[in-house]
Design a protein around this motif. Structure first.
Motif, mmCIF file in Angstrom:
data_model
loop_
_atom_site.group_PDB
_atom_site.id
_atom_site.type_symbol
_atom_site.label_atom_id
_atom_site.label_comp_id
_atom_site.label_asym_id
_atom_site.label_seq_id
_atom_site.Cartn_x
_atom_site.Cartn_y
_atom_site.Cartn_z
ATOM 1 N N ALA A 7 79.119 60.395 20.882
ATOM 2 C CA ALA A 7 78.668 60.276 22.270
ATOM 3 C C ALA A 7 79.088 58.928 22.822
ATOM 4 N N SER A 9 77.947 56.329 24.893
ATOM 5 C CA SER A 9 76.609 56.002 25.369
ATOM 6 C C SER A 9 76.632 54.787 26.286
ATOM 7 N N GLY A 10 75.479 54.500 26.884
ATOM 8 C CA GLY A 10 75.332 53.307 27.709
ATOM 9 C C GLY A 10 75.470 53.585 29.188
ATOM 10 N N ALA A 36 70.081 54.842 28.970
ATOM 11 C CA ALA A 36 71.128 54.439 28.040
ATOM 12 C C ALA A 36 70.767 54.769 26.598
ATOM 13 N N SER A 37 69.471 54.796 26.286
ATOM 14 C CA SER A 37 69.056 54.998 24.900
ATOM 15 C C SER A 37 68.859 56.464 24.541
ATOM 16 N N PRO A 39 69.760 59.995 23.261
ATOM 17 C CA PRO A 39 70.863 60.578 22.489
ATOM 18 C C PRO A 39 71.474 61.764 23.226
ATOM 19 N N SER A 40 72.638 62.196 22.769
ATOM 20 C CA SER A 40 73.309 63.345 23.372
ATOM 21 C C SER A 40 72.704 64.633 22.813
ATOM 22 N N GLU A 60 77.089 57.057 18.142
ATOM 23 C CA GLU A 60 77.082 56.650 19.546
ATOM 24 C C GLU A 60 77.937 55.409 19.702
ATOM 25 N N PRO A 62 78.849 52.587 22.472
ATOM 26 C CA PRO A 62 78.543 52.043 23.799
ATOM 27 C C PRO A 62 79.788 51.624 24.575
ATOM 28 N N SER A 81 80.952 63.060 26.956
ATOM 29 C CA SER A 81 81.011 61.936 27.887
ATOM 30 C C SER A 81 80.731 62.416 29.296
ATOM 31 N N GLN A 85 82.345 57.558 31.919
ATOM 32 C CA GLN A 85 82.894 57.104 30.649
ATOM 33 C C GLN A 85 84.078 57.943 30.188
ATOM 34 N N TYR A 174 65.680 54.447 19.352
ATOM 35 C CA TYR A 174 65.337 55.180 20.568
ATOM 36 C C TYR A 174 63.898 54.923 20.995
#
Length: 446
Positions: A7, A9-10, A36-37, A39-40, A60, A62, A81, A85, A174
């Motif tokens: 993923a 992330s961010g 941002a925290s 998860p996918s 993940e 960032p 994404s 991103q 998380y």
């Protein structure tokens, strides 16, 4: 096979001034950190339906400078994404392909732009991932992955949804985990880049599956905070009235997104509060009426509900459930007065929390198509600006500079420590008063 679920992330934003402001604005930073925290959930779901003989890993990343981009060899990589991103995801995909590793990408962006994505990855999944994932795995093992796996015409039911592989997560990273109770939304908002882009109808997951997922999370994280990953919870209120007493037994706290109609049902609000609902996010979009016209394309739902905005907020918050009210800057019909209008609205309604974003034309949305046809997109393929905080279209009613500068000033007014704390104190005081009244009437809120 050794499979990586990766993923991107961010939170992303190109506006450096806004980023600098964010460092000192607690209310702005708090929700950004929460988002941002997360998860996918999509990747965890695919991981959950992957046969156990495969060696699976959830990662993940960032940004592309992170050490985690230099990972061990994998036999297959699945990437997730958002639009902001996606260029980073494409670059990462090319790194893996250069090592001879096949890469599969899915999600709303590549569903809207499959021919773009095909340039960078081995395979693209269009629509929902679950109906085609097992075929992807079989083809990958045989070394014959297709360019496109199109699930958009396949009828997938959430009754068949697998248990997400929550056990792959490092829980200490998380502050909340996601569970999905529904997919899609009956509303058709012009700007929305939600699950309607990959799902052709509203779907509800059976309550027993939702509870099983929460129970699984509770096994690895006592007393978790859950964010329901729904575009619009409480569409089926009978479903929720049956689910909520079971949620109450789990003694969890939770957050979700919904629409204004929850305020019409006091019994539902009472059950939500008793079941641990801490906050709901509602898209009000505009503090004034005219910009709402034709924003929701099916029945002009947002406009028809505008007169109830203020009383609905009071009703919901009187039950001890905080409201996170969302407003979009740059809607047609808005002028530079919108910034003062939002401040006045927030003060009058005593919203607990407020979220402001800049109107963002995501690919695949009716908004993107309309603005492109009108030649109002500044950079039609600059996905990096699909952040909700960067301007990438020509507004009417104010200049681009007025919009950017007004957005910055509004952020300072709304998210300063004093303003943030003031809203929270007002909510607590009002709720205590309401509890006293309810006690006097013989009813005590939980």
């Amino acid at each position: 096979m050794k499979i990586a679920f990766i993923a991107m992330s961010g939170i992303r934003a190109c506006d450096t001034e806004l980023l600098e402001l964010g460092l000192t604005l607690p209310g702005f930073v708090e929700r950004s950190k929460q988002i941002a925290s997360l998860p996918s959930l999509g990747l965890l779901t695919l991981a959950g339906m992957t046969p156990k003989h495969h060696d699976i890993h959830y990662i993940e990343i960032p940004d592309l400078t992170a050490e985690s981009t230099e990972v061990d060899h994998f036999d297959l990589v699945a990437l997730s994404s958002y639009s902001a991103q996606i260029d980073e995801a494409y670059e990462l995909a090319m790194r893996f392909r250069a090592r001879g590793v096949p890469v599969v990408i899915g999600g709303p962006h590549v569903t809207a732009r499959p021919h773009e994505a095909r340039k960078y990855c081995t395979s693209v999944i269009l629509g929902e991932g679950e109906p085609v994932w097992l075929q992807v795995l079989e083809d990958a093992q045989q070394g014959r992955l297709k360019l496109i796996y199109d699930a958009r015409k396949l009828d997938f039911e959430l009754a068949d949804a697998p248990m997400p592989a929550f056990e792959l997560l490092k829980i200490e990273n998380y502050n909340r985990l996601t569970v999905q109770t529904s997919r899609g939304c009956p509303h058709n908002c012009e700007f929305c880049a939600g699950s309607n882009l990959i799902c052709n109808r509203y779907k509800q997951k059976p309550a027993e599956k939702v509870l099983a997922e929460i129970d699984r999370i509770c096994e690895i994280w006592p007393h978790p905070f859950i964010e329901f990953a729904d575009d619009n919870s409480f569409v089926d209120k009978a479903y929720w009235k049956a689910l909520l007493p079971e949620l109450a037994k789990r003694k969890i706290k939770w957050f979700t997104e919904t629409d204004l109609s929850v305020a019409d049902d006091p019994e539902l609000l009472r059950r939500m509060r008793a079941a641990g609902c801490a906050q709901i996010l509602i898209g009000f979009e505009s503090p004034t009426r005219d910009p709402l016209d034709r924003l929701e394309l099916n029945r002009n739902w947002k406009l028809r509900r505008f007169a109830q905005y203020k009383t609905a907020i009071k009703t919901i918050q009187s039950h001890g459930i905080t409201v996170n009210g969302c407003f979009i800057i740059g809607l047609d019909g808005q002028t530079a007065d919108v910034f003062d209008d939002i401040v006045a609205f927030v003060r009058e309604t005593e919203l607990y929390e407020v979220q402001i974003t800049i109107l963002t034309p995501f690919p695949g949305t009716p908004l993107y198509d309309r603005l492109k046809k009108a030649n109002r997109l500044i950079e039609p393929a600059n996905w990096e600006k699909c952040t909700l905080f960067d301007l990438n279209f020509r507004p009417i009613g104010m200049t681009e500079a007025e919009l950017r500068q007004g957005f910055h000033r509004l952020a300072v007014k709304l998210y300063s420590e004093a303003a943030t704390q003031g809203r929270r104190n007002a909510f607590k005081q009002n709720f205590r008063k309401n509890v006293a009244v309810e006690k006097g009437n013989g009813y005590v809120l939980n």
